[in-house]
Design a protein around this motif. Structure first.
Motif, PDB file in Angstrom:
ATOM      1  N   ALA A  48       0.835  -1.206   0.000  1.00 13.05           N
ATOM      2  CA  ALA A  48       0.000   0.000   0.000  1.00 13.05           C
ATOM      3  C   ALA A  48       0.868   1.253   0.000  1.00 13.05           C
ATOM      4  O   ALA A  48       0.562   2.230  -0.710  1.00 13.05           O
ATOM      5  CB  ALA A  48      -0.934  -0.007   1.207  1.00 13.05           C
ATOM      6  N   LYS A  71      -3.854   4.300  -2.305  1.00 15.00           N
ATOM      7  CA  LYS A  71      -4.251   3.612  -1.073  1.00 15.00           C
ATOM      8  C   LYS A  71      -5.734   3.820  -0.778  1.00 15.00           C
ATOM      9  O   LYS A  71      -6.437   2.887  -0.396  1.00 15.00           O
ATOM     10  CB  LYS A  71      -3.407   4.115   0.096  1.00 15.00           C
ATOM     11  N   PRO A  76      -3.940  -1.391  -3.606  1.00 13.26           N
ATOM     12  CA  PRO A  76      -3.149  -2.535  -3.138  1.00 13.26           C
ATOM     13  C   PRO A  76      -3.931  -3.852  -3.144  1.00 13.26           C
ATOM     14  O   PRO A  76      -3.380  -4.902  -3.479  1.00 13.26           O
ATOM     15  CB  PRO A  76      -2.750  -2.137  -1.714  1.00 13.26           C
ATOM     16  N   THR A 148      -0.596  -0.645 -10.581  1.00 15.35           N
ATOM     17  CA  THR A 148      -1.092   0.529  -9.863  1.00 15.35           C
ATOM     18  C   THR A 148      -1.798   1.478 -10.829  1.00 15.35           C
ATOM     19  O   THR A 148      -2.907   1.952 -10.547  1.00 15.35           O
ATOM     20  CB  THR A 148       0.062   1.264  -9.155  1.00 15.35           C
TER      21      THR A 148
END
Length: 187
Positions: A48, A71, A76, A148
Motif C-alpha cells: 500500500a 491507497k 493494493p 497501480t
C-alpha cells in the motif's frame, strides 16, 4: 443446412444471455477484500505504501478538495488480487521478493523502513529499483507500477469523476426541440 446452423447459434446465444446475469453477479467489491491473500499483513501494508508513492493523494482543482491516491481507492487489494488470480507463480514470487527488497533498500540507504521514509526518500528507493541492473528489482517495479496505474485508471472514482466514462456514448435524443438557427442564418 444453413438454417440448422443458424438455429444452433441462436440457441447457444440465448442460453449464454440467460446465464450471463447469474455469472456476472459474482463480481462485487467484497471479492477484493483480503482473505486468502498472497501477502501477510505487514507486506500488504508495504505494498500500500509503494502504490501510494507511485500515485499519491493530490490537491484537486477546487479549493479544499483532494484527489484520492492509490491507497484510498484500494489499489493494493487490486494488485494483490490480480497477481494472485491472473499471473503466474513467477510473478507472485517477484512481488513477495520485491517487497522484501524495497524494505531492505530503504533500511540500507536511510536507516529506516520504507514506510517511515518521507515521499522523496520513498521515490529514491523506487527509482533505484527501476534503474537497477538486477532483473528481479526491475521486474518488481514494472509489475507494481503497471498494476497501480491500471487499477487507478479503472477504479470507479476515476472512471466516473475524472474521465467521465460513459458505457454507451452518443445517445439518441429523438424528441429535441429544433431551434430556428437555420432560418436566421439564411436571412
Amino acid at each position: 443446412m444453413r438454417r440448422r446452423i443458424a438455429l444452433k447459434q441462436m440457441a447457444a446465444t440465448t442460453v449464454g444471455l440467460i446465464s450471463l446475469p447469474a455469472w456476472a453477479t459474482g463480481w462485487h467489491k467484497c471479492s477484493f477484500l483480503p482473505g486468502d491473500s498472497l501477502l501477510p499483513a505487514d507486506q500488504h501494508t508495504l505494498l500500500a505504501d509503494v502504490a501510494e508513492t507511485i500515485i499519491p493523494a493530490t490537491p484537486g482543482n477546487a479549493p479544499g478538495t483532494v484527489l484520492p491516491g492509490a491507497k484510498a481507492l484500494g489499489i493494493p487489494d487490486f494488485i494483490q488480487k490480480m497477481v494472485t488470480d491472473c499471473y503466474e507463480p513467477v510473478a507472485q514470487k517477484t512481488l513477495t521478493n520485491g517487497l522484501t527488497t524495497v524494505d531492505d533498500l530503504a533500511r540500507q540507504r536511510f536507516g529506516k523502513p520504507f514506510a517511515e521514509g518521507d515521499a522523496t526518500q520513498r521515490m529514491e528507493v523506487l527509482n533505484q529499483m527501476n534503474l537497477s541492473g538486477d532483473a528481479g528489482q526491475k521486474a518488481f517495479f514494472s509489475l507494481v507500477k503497471n498494476l497501480t496505474i491500471r487499477g487507478y485508471m479503472s477504479s470507479e472514482y476515476v472512471m466516473t469523476n475524472l474521465t467521465h466514462y460513459e458505457m454507451v456514448p452518443g445517445r439518441y435524443h429523438g424528441c429535441v426541440p429544433v431551434a430556428n438557427k437555420i432560418v436566421s442564418e439564411k436571412q
